[in-house]
Structures are given as C-alpha cells and as structure tokens.
Design a protein around this motif. Sequence first.
Motif, PDB file in Angstrom:
ATOM      1  N   THR A  65       0.856  -1.189   0.000  1.00 24.11           N
ATOM      2  CA  THR A  65       0.000   0.000   0.000  1.00 24.11           C
ATOM      3  C   THR A  65       0.883   1.227   0.000  1.00 24.11           C
ATOM      4  O   THR A  65       2.082   1.153   0.308  1.00 24.11           O
ATOM      5  N   GLU A  66       0.310   2.385  -0.351  1.00 22.56           N
ATOM      6  CA  GLU A  66       1.064   3.626  -0.389  1.00 22.56           C
ATOM      7  C   GLU A  66       0.157   4.781   0.011  1.00 22.56           C
ATOM      8  O   GLU A  66      -1.014   4.584   0.349  1.00 22.56           O
ATOM      9  N   GLY A  67       0.719   5.976   0.010  1.00 24.35           N
ATOM     10  CA  GLY A  67      -0.050   7.150   0.396  1.00 24.35           C
ATOM     11  C   GLY A  67      -0.262   7.288   1.886  1.00 24.35           C
ATOM     12  O   GLY A  67      -1.196   7.971   2.319  1.00 24.35           O
ATOM     13  N   LEU A  68       0.611   6.683   2.707  1.00 24.14           N
ATOM     14  CA  LEU A  68       0.505   6.803   4.161  1.00 24.14           C
ATOM     15  C   LEU A  68       1.220   8.071   4.634  1.00 24.14           C
ATOM     16  O   LEU A  68       2.220   8.482   4.047  1.00 24.14           O
ATOM     17  N   LYS A  69       0.708   8.671   5.686  1.00 27.22           N
ATOM     18  CA  LYS A  69       1.287   9.884   6.242  1.00 27.22           C
ATOM     19  C   LYS A  69       1.911   9.594   7.609  1.00 27.22           C
ATOM     20  O   LYS A  69       1.233   9.106   8.503  1.00 27.22           O
ATOM     21  N   PRO A  78      -4.656 -11.385  13.452  1.00 27.75           N
ATOM     22  CA  PRO A  78      -4.951 -12.756  13.054  1.00 27.75           C
ATOM     23  C   PRO A  78      -5.603 -12.757  11.670  1.00 27.75           C
ATOM     24  O   PRO A  78      -6.508 -11.986  11.406  1.00 27.75           O
ATOM     25  N   GLY A  79      -5.110 -13.583  10.790  1.00 27.67           N
ATOM     26  CA  GLY A  79      -5.634 -13.602   9.433  1.00 27.67           C
ATOM     27  C   GLY A  79      -4.757 -12.883   8.437  1.00 27.67           C
ATOM     28  O   GLY A  79      -4.957 -13.026   7.225  1.00 27.67           O
ATOM     29  N   GLY A  80      -3.793 -12.082   8.909  1.00 24.62           N
ATOM     30  CA  GLY A  80      -2.822 -11.500   7.997  1.00 24.62           C
ATOM     31  C   GLY A  80      -2.982 -10.038   7.657  1.00 24.62           C
ATOM     32  O   GLY A  80      -2.106  -9.462   7.009  1.00 24.62           O
ATOM     33  N   ASP A  81      -4.096  -9.407   8.031  1.00 22.85           N
ATOM     34  CA  ASP A  81      -4.194  -7.966   7.814  1.00 22.85           C
ATOM     35  C   ASP A  81      -3.269  -7.236   8.782  1.00 22.85           C
ATOM     36  O   ASP A  81      -2.815  -7.799   9.783  1.00 22.85           O
ATOM     37  N   LEU A  82      -2.979  -5.974   8.485  1.00 21.27           N
ATOM     38  CA  LEU A  82      -2.039  -5.190   9.265  1.00 21.27           C
ATOM     39  C   LEU A  82      -2.714  -3.953   9.842  1.00 21.27           C
ATOM     40  O   LEU A  82      -3.690  -3.447   9.280  1.00 21.27           O
ATOM     41  N   LEU A  83      -2.181  -3.482  10.956  1.00 24.23           N
ATOM     42  CA  LEU A  83      -2.539  -2.176  11.495  1.00 24.23           C
ATOM     43  C   LEU A  83      -1.301  -1.297  11.437  1.00 24.23           C
ATOM     44  O   LEU A  83      -0.201  -1.742  11.777  1.00 24.23           O
ATOM     45  N   ILE A  95      -4.842  -2.320   7.090  1.00 20.38           N
ATOM     46  CA  ILE A  95      -4.387  -2.581   5.727  1.00 20.38           C
ATOM     47  C   ILE A  95      -4.721  -4.021   5.371  1.00 20.38           C
ATOM     48  O   ILE A  95      -4.308  -4.949   6.075  1.00 20.38           O
ATOM     49  N   ASP A  96      -5.490  -4.202   4.306  1.00 19.71           N
ATOM     50  CA  ASP A  96      -5.783  -5.552   3.851  1.00 19.71           C
ATOM     51  C   ASP A  96      -4.478  -6.232   3.444  1.00 19.71           C
ATOM     52  O   ASP A  96      -3.718  -5.709   2.622  1.00 19.71           O
ATOM     53  N   GLY A  97      -4.206  -7.403   4.026  1.00 21.75           N
ATOM     54  CA  GLY A  97      -2.935  -8.073   3.804  1.00 21.75           C
ATOM     55  C   GLY A  97      -2.741  -8.582   2.392  1.00 21.75           C
ATOM     56  O   GLY A  97      -1.613  -8.886   2.002  1.00 21.75           O
ATOM     57  N   ARG A  98      -3.822  -8.677   1.618  1.00 18.95           N
ATOM     58  CA  ARG A  98      -3.703  -9.149   0.235  1.00 18.95           C
ATOM     59  C   ARG A  98      -3.774  -8.016  -0.768  1.00 18.95           C
ATOM     60  O   ARG A  98      -2.970  -7.930  -1.692  1.00 18.95           O
ATOM     61  N   THR A  99      -4.751  -7.127  -0.600  1.00 18.36           N
ATOM     62  CA  THR A  99      -4.977  -6.076  -1.595  1.00 18.36           C
ATOM     63  C   THR A  99      -4.339  -4.738  -1.237  1.00 18.36           C
ATOM     64  O   THR A  99      -4.177  -3.880  -2.105  1.00 18.36           O
ATOM     65  N   ARG A 140       2.977   7.464  27.288  1.00 17.92           N
ATOM     66  CA  ARG A 140       2.209   6.451  28.009  1.00 17.92           C
ATOM     67  C   ARG A 140       1.810   5.323  27.073  1.00 17.92           C
ATOM     68  O   ARG A 140       1.857   5.448  25.838  1.00 17.92           O
ATOM     69  N   ILE A 141       1.417   4.215  27.670  1.00 17.93           N
ATOM     70  CA  ILE A 141       0.895   3.073  26.936  1.00 17.93           C
ATOM     71  C   ILE A 141      -0.581   2.935  27.270  1.00 17.93           C
ATOM     72  O   ILE A 141      -0.963   2.999  28.453  1.00 17.93           O
ATOM     73  N   VAL A 142      -1.405   2.772  26.225  1.00 18.11           N
ATOM     74  CA  VAL A 142      -2.843   2.602  26.417  1.00 18.11           C
ATOM     75  C   VAL A 142      -3.278   1.342  25.668  1.00 18.11           C
ATOM     76  O   VAL A 142      -2.540   0.782  24.861  1.00 18.11           O
ATOM     77  N   ARG A 143      -4.506   0.912  25.952  1.00 21.96           N
ATOM     78  CA  ARG A 143      -5.095  -0.195  25.202  1.00 21.96           C
ATOM     79  C   ARG A 143      -6.470   0.212  24.711  1.00 21.96           C
ATOM     80  O   ARG A 143      -7.177   1.029  25.325  1.00 21.96           O
ATOM     81  N   MET A 144      -6.876  -0.377  23.579  1.00 24.82           N
ATOM     82  CA  MET A 144      -8.184  -0.113  22.983  1.00 24.82           C
ATOM     83  C   MET A 144      -8.770  -1.432  22.499  1.00 24.82           C
ATOM     84  O   MET A 144      -8.069  -2.232  21.867  1.00 24.82           O
ATOM     85  N   ARG A 145     -10.023  -1.650  22.797  1.00 22.71           N
ATOM     86  CA  ARG A 145     -10.676  -2.856  22.298  1.00 22.71           C
ATOM     87  C   ARG A 145     -10.854  -2.754  20.788  1.00 22.71           C
ATOM     88  O   ARG A 145     -11.197  -1.713  20.256  1.00 22.71           O
ATOM     89  N   TYR A 146     -10.619  -3.886  20.119  1.00 21.94           N
ATOM     90  CA  TYR A 146     -10.830  -3.937  18.674  1.00 21.94           C
ATOM     91  C   TYR A 146     -11.158  -5.363  18.283  1.00 21.94           C
ATOM     92  O   TYR A 146     -10.315  -6.260  18.361  1.00 21.94           O
ATOM     93  N   GLY A 147     -12.399  -5.580  17.863  1.00 19.41           N
ATOM     94  CA  GLY A 147     -12.844  -6.923  17.543  1.00 19.41           C
ATOM     95  C   GLY A 147     -12.218  -7.497  16.296  1.00 19.41           C
ATOM     96  O   GLY A 147     -12.078  -8.715  16.165  1.00 19.41           O
ATOM     97  N   GLY A 148     -11.858  -6.623  15.353  1.00 21.35           N
ATOM     98  CA  GLY A 148     -11.185  -7.094  14.155  1.00 21.35           C
ATOM     99  C   GLY A 148     -12.102  -7.469  13.021  1.00 21.35           C
ATOM    100  O   GLY A 148     -11.628  -7.829  11.937  1.00 21.35           O
ATOM    101  N   GLY A 149     -13.409  -7.395  13.226  1.00 24.75           N
ATOM    102  CA  GLY A 149     -14.334  -7.726  12.156  1.00 24.75           C
ATOM    103  C   GLY A 149     -14.589  -6.548  11.236  1.00 24.75           C
ATOM    104  O   GLY A 149     -14.217  -5.401  11.513  1.00 24.75           O
ATOM    105  N   GLU A 150     -15.255  -6.810  10.137  1.00 23.05           N
ATOM    106  CA  GLU A 150     -15.570  -5.750   9.187  1.00 23.05           C
ATOM    107  C   GLU A 150     -16.468  -4.704   9.846  1.00 23.05           C
ATOM    108  O   GLU A 150     -17.474  -5.033  10.478  1.00 23.05           O
ATOM    109  N   GLY A 151     -16.084  -3.460   9.728  1.00 22.91           N
ATOM    110  CA  GLY A 151     -16.856  -2.376  10.310  1.00 22.91           C
ATOM    111  C   GLY A 151     -16.514  -2.058  11.751  1.00 22.91           C
ATOM    112  O   GLY A 151     -17.006  -1.074  12.296  1.00 22.91           O
TER     113      GLY A 151
END
Length: 377
Positions: A65-69, A78-83, A95-99, A140-151
């Motif tokens: 992917t490109e165009g990141l700031k 899990p599943g191969g996508d990236l944050l 970032i979709d790990g394939r597209t 500092r270090i924080v945590r955020m819940r993220y289910g990982g599903g679409e939406g």
Amino acid sequence: MSRPVVKALWGAAALVLVAGCSSGTATGEGPGAAPSASVSATPSSPSAPSSASAGGRVTVAGTLTEGLKSPWGLAELPGGDLLVSSRDERTITRIDGRTGAKTVLGEVPGVVPGGEGGLLGIAVRDGRVCAYLTAASDNRIVRMRYGGGEGDRLGPPEPVLTGIPKGFVHNGGRIAFGPDGMLYAGTGETGRTGLAQDRKSLGGKILRMTPEGRPAPGNPFPASVVYSYGHRNVQGLAWDPEGRLWAAEFGQNTWDELNRVEPGRNYGWPRVEGRAGKPGFVDPVAQWPTSEASPSGIAYARGAIWMAGLGGERLWRVPLSGAERSGEPEAFLTGEYGRLRTVLAVGGDGLRLVTSETDTRGTPGPGDDRILRLEVR
C-alpha cells in the motif's frame, strides 16, 4: 517501484501504574555528526549482494500500500491484515494483507504530536490494540478494544502505564509482546541524559510489564517495570527463536547499536557509546557509524535480525547463531526507498517494511509513504 536516491543533509517521573492492556545528534533520527576516523567493527556491505548466504537474500516483491502519512508502528492481525499507526495524524489504519486496501479505524484521543513524539508503536493481543503515545504531560501506553471484524472501530483508550518522560526528541516508542506473554517497551531519555542511569526513572530504559501494566514476575528490580537501563533511545525490539531479546538503539555522534538485552544490565549511556569494554557496561553486539544506520524497527526472520535504517536509508541484516552473531552485517535497499522506519516479520519467509519520508525529515516522492512486501530466501 523504487524511488530515486535522495540523501538528506543534516547539520552537525513519578511512575503511575493503571490496569490495562493485555543529535543529527540533537534528534537521534538523523545521521549525526561525521563519525570518527576509526573503523567500525561491522563495516557496511554493498546493497543487495548477489551472493548472499542461506536465508540472507531479500527481494522486494511489490508495494502492499502507499499514500501513508507519517507511518510509525506496524502490527499483524490474526488472518494477515495489518494495522499501521500515524505519528502525526494520530490515526490507526487497517491494511488488507492481500490487496493493500486501507480502512481508517479512528483517531486515538489524547495524542499530542510534536518533534519525535506522537502516536508511535502498536501491538495486538486478545482483541485489544496497545499503543505507545505522547500525551500532554508524558509518554504512556494505552489499550483499545478492537474486535477485528468488518466495520469494527477502536474502543476508547484505557491507560496501562503512564509517567514515561516525554521530550521533543528521544521518546522511544516501540512496544511488543514477548514470548513470555509480557509487554515490553523501549523508551528514550528525552535528551536529558541523566535519566538513562536513574533506575527510578522510566526514561532511557527497556520496560517489562504484565498485560495489565504491573511489574512482571521475575523483573530484576523489586516492584519496578524497569528491565534494563543505560539506553539513549530504544527504537526496535525483537526476539529470536531461543527467546533472546534484541534492541536497536540510536547513538549520538559515533555509533548506533544492536544490543542483546538481559535483565538488570546497564547498556552504558551516557557514559559509553558503542563498544568500550568497560566493566559494568554491556557492549553492543553490532555497531555502525551513525551515517549508516539511525536504527529504527527490527524483526527476526530466517536466522537474522533485520534492522530498518532512517539516516542510513537501508535495511541491515545481522546473521545470528546459537552463540550470538555468526557473520558480518549486510546492507540491502540502500537509498532505494529513502528512510526506513519499521520492519515486521510475517509468515515464514516474509517481511513488511514501512518507509518514513513524510515524517518532516525525509524527501517525499510520489506514493510515499508505503509498505513494501519483502521476500527472504
């Protein structure tokens, strides 16, 4: 597609624990002043050598992917996508790990970008995203819940560890979960060199804590998250298959370092830079003139530590053996993609490499910044 070779020219806490998640020389991100005439014990090698050793050949398989700031941290879901985190935009993007398709998950509240601070390293575990960030009063270090599903979107941040010193420079920022399940963080001394030797300060340290932010069992100093000290600005953390911890560190004028980190040890700053052989201090396993590295993220893959270079604009490979290092470092991609911020091991033979040309110190070209697919053979 590789970019033209463009070289930037550079001039010469009270601890609060809260339950939570599982210079140039002045900046520590430029090449620094010209190194001394002495020869490094680990000299540079030509980019992309044609006869690399087994497990040592790396090729660019394409741009994911490109165009990141101002991208900074990278983590695999899990599943191969990236944050990927944006230091200055304060956002985390999936970032979709394939597209390579990008989905902005949201802006992280409370981030105050400035200098080398902002939204920095990220790590993922058990449906939560942990982030190292610069706030109004501290890092500092924080945590955020993220289910990982679409939406799904990020939940509100909950503090894990606060009171890490902040500054315009040397904020550290890399976090990672170790093979022991503990959360590790690399911090900087914010330009106040005395913090590195002060074991009561969280600056200039590698920290080790439980996923809830408490001192981890077995830490070397009682009731403390401090794991090692005497660091100038830790920027990369990785483990090899034997469970050994490695860390990349910015030097000042002379030597950048790759260290093997052991609990309770003193890595020397500001009394030592590079190899000194002085009792009481741990010498680096590898070192580079500051013009060749300004090391950032590191990863382990195929028998070696891979280290992204900002000022050096190259990817270093440091081969390891059961004892320690088994060969001289090799340099790849020198000057081809500009400043390199983060490298992440994915799958069995792959790396993902994040460029860093839009961080105010690079020379952005079309498509910057990007995540590259690398294959290691």
